[in-house]
Design a protein around this motif. Sequence first.
Motif, short mmCIF file in Angstrom:
data_model
loop_
_atom_site.label_atom_id
_atom_site.label_comp_id
_atom_site.label_asym_id
_atom_site.label_seq_id
_atom_site.Cartn_x
_atom_site.Cartn_y
_atom_site.Cartn_z
N PRO A 123 0.82 -1.21 0.00
CA PRO A 123 0.00 0.00 0.00
C PRO A 123 0.86 1.26 0.00
O PRO A 123 2.04 1.24 0.37
N MET A 124 0.22 2.36 -0.42
CA MET A 124 0.94 3.61 -0.67
C MET A 124 0.59 4.66 0.37
O MET A 124 -0.49 4.66 0.94
N THR A 125 1.52 5.60 0.56
CA THR A 125 1.17 6.86 1.18
C THR A 125 1.62 7.97 0.22
O THR A 125 2.30 7.72 -0.76
N ARG A 126 1.25 9.20 0.52
CA ARG A 126 1.40 10.39 -0.30
C ARG A 126 0.17 10.56 -1.20
O ARG A 126 -0.86 9.95 -0.96
N THR A 127 0.27 11.39 -2.21
CA THR A 127 -0.89 11.89 -2.95
C THR A 127 -0.77 11.62 -4.44
O THR A 127 0.29 11.17 -4.92
N MET A 173 0.65 -1.67 8.53
CA MET A 173 1.36 -0.40 8.69
C MET A 173 0.62 0.74 8.01
O MET A 173 0.59 1.86 8.53
N LYS A 174 0.01 0.46 6.87
CA LYS A 174 -0.75 1.51 6.17
C LYS A 174 -1.94 1.99 7.02
O LYS A 174 -2.22 3.19 7.11
N LEU A 175 -2.64 1.07 7.65
CA LEU A 175 -3.77 1.45 8.49
C LEU A 175 -3.31 2.23 9.71
O LEU A 175 -3.97 3.20 10.12
N LEU A 176 -2.19 1.83 10.30
CA LEU A 176 -1.63 2.60 11.41
C LEU A 176 -1.28 4.02 10.94
O LEU A 176 -1.60 5.01 11.62
N HIS A 177 -0.63 4.12 9.79
CA HIS A 177 -0.26 5.43 9.25
C HIS A 177 -1.50 6.28 8.99
O HIS A 177 -1.55 7.47 9.37
N TYR A 179 -4.52 6.03 10.19
CA TYR A 179 -5.21 6.41 11.42
C TYR A 179 -4.57 7.66 12.01
O TYR A 179 -5.24 8.63 12.37
N VAL A 180 -3.24 7.65 12.12
CA VAL A 180 -2.54 8.81 12.69
C VAL A 180 -2.75 10.04 11.79
O VAL A 180 -3.05 11.14 12.27
N SER A 181 -2.61 9.86 10.48
CA SER A 181 -2.73 10.98 9.54
C SER A 181 -4.15 11.54 9.50
O SER A 181 -4.37 12.74 9.71
N LEU A 182 -5.11 10.68 9.23
CA LEU A 182 -6.51 11.14 9.12
C LEU A 182 -7.07 11.55 10.48
O LEU A 182 -7.88 12.48 10.58
N GLY A 183 -6.62 10.85 11.54
CA GLY A 183 -7.05 11.24 12.87
C GLY A 183 -6.56 12.64 13.23
O GLY A 183 -7.29 13.44 13.82
N SER A 184 -5.32 12.96 12.83
CA SER A 184 -4.78 14.30 13.10
C SER A 184 -5.54 15.36 12.33
O SER A 184 -5.85 16.44 12.85
N VAL A 185 -5.86 15.07 11.07
CA VAL A 185 -6.64 16.02 10.27
C VAL A 185 -8.01 16.24 10.89
O VAL A 185 -8.49 17.39 10.99
N LYS A 243 -13.65 4.84 5.14
CA LYS A 243 -13.28 3.45 4.85
C LYS A 243 -12.01 3.06 5.58
O LYS A 243 -11.94 2.01 6.23
N ASP A 244 -11.00 3.92 5.53
CA ASP A 244 -9.72 3.59 6.15
C ASP A 244 -9.84 3.51 7.67
O ASP A 244 -9.22 2.63 8.31
N LEU A 245 -10.62 4.42 8.27
CA LEU A 245 -10.80 4.35 9.73
C LEU A 245 -11.62 3.13 10.12
O LEU A 245 -11.40 2.53 11.19
N THR A 246 -12.56 2.74 9.28
CA THR A 246 -13.34 1.52 9.54
C THR A 246 -12.42 0.31 9.50
O THR A 246 -12.50 -0.57 10.38
N TYR A 247 -11.53 0.26 8.51
CA TYR A 247 -10.58 -0.84 8.41
C TYR A 247 -9.64 -0.85 9.62
O TYR A 247 -9.32 -1.92 10.17
N TYR A 248 -9.18 0.34 10.03
CA TYR A 248 -8.30 0.40 11.19
C TYR A 248 -9.00 -0.15 12.43
O TYR A 248 -8.43 -0.94 13.18
N ASN A 249 -10.24 0.28 12.66
CA ASN A 249 -10.98 -0.19 13.83
C ASN A 249 -11.23 -1.69 13.77
O ASN A 249 -11.20 -2.37 14.81
N GLN A 250 -11.46 -2.22 12.57
CA GLN A 250 -11.62 -3.66 12.44
C GLN A 250 -10.32 -4.38 12.79
O GLN A 250 -10.33 -5.39 13.51
N MET A 251 -9.19 -3.85 12.30
CA MET A 251 -7.90 -4.45 12.62
C MET A 251 -7.64 -4.41 14.12
O MET A 251 -7.22 -5.41 14.72
N ALA A 252 -7.89 -3.25 14.73
CA ALA A 252 -7.66 -3.12 16.18
C ALA A 252 -8.55 -4.07 16.96
O ALA A 252 -8.12 -4.67 17.95
N SER A 253 -9.79 -4.21 16.51
CA SER A 253 -10.71 -5.14 17.17
C SER A 253 -10.22 -6.58 17.05
O SER A 253 -10.25 -7.34 18.02
#
Length: 297
Positions: A123-127, A173-177, A179-185, A243-253
């Motif tokens: 998976p990718m980060t950046r734009t 790692m992408k979901l962790l990233h 979460y931190v990025s979108l959570g901060s925004v 979608k990404d936060l939903t996936y993160y929460n599923q992973m954490a669960s």
Amino acid sequence: MASYKIGMIGIGLMGHGIATNLLKHGHALSVLEHAGNQPLNDLLAGGAQTFKTPHELANQSDVIILCVTGTPQVEQVLLGEQGVLQGMKPGCIVIDCSTAVPTSTERVAQLVIEKGGAFMDAPMTRTPKEAAEGRLNLLVGADADLFEICKPILACFSENIVHAGPIGAGHRMKLLHNYVSLGSVTLIAEAAACAQSAGVDAQTFVDVLAMGGGWGAALERLKPFLASGDTSGLRFSLANSLKDLTYYNQMASDMQADRTVAGAVQRTLDQACKEGDPQALLPSIIPLIAKRQFIKT
């Protein structure tokens, strides 16, 4: 570098940049015809071919790169009727650059391997800007040998390549990233809406955060919207953020990890999608939150 016959599924904003750079580096490229693709004219002019089904695409490819929306789409193009697994040749490498649920990634990877192929999540980060420039960050989940084999291909469209671990580690790692990025925004967006309600000047809000602990990528990406209503600093939709936060929460669960804050971010994004246009870019969450605060008061 060896030249490969590469098939791509998902020529959206990110995928188009990846495809362009693969052609620039001399790879033979085929793409799946799909209504969600960006215009293909420049890729076709550069020699790309098109196929109507994943099955046909896979049958003509040494490497298949997926750059689709999420887990349901990955599973459909790989496992569905006329899917990649129906046409994949032995030795084919599947590289999933999508954002996906890691448990699904591990399951589909095993099916690819059982069919005689190899699999990595990258998976990718950046734009889209960095995708077009060939400067993406990639987070790779794969065994060490496959990682080394594929590095020259990945380097065609990326600047930084991190081997995060075995299959699934890239998506974790992408979901962790994200979460931190979108959570901060989302956190800064809520603060900006509160500042607006309090009558704090938007530029003052930005300047004070920038000179202290609030400075960072999230603020920089929101600055154009706070200054002039320009959403282009963060070309990522509300729907994709949810979608990404939903996936993160599923992973954490799945891991029985705490997700108190992540749950709150997911609920905020979910409400924004219901109250606004889910395809609007993420900075537009600020007036949605501000409106919600106004209604409550």
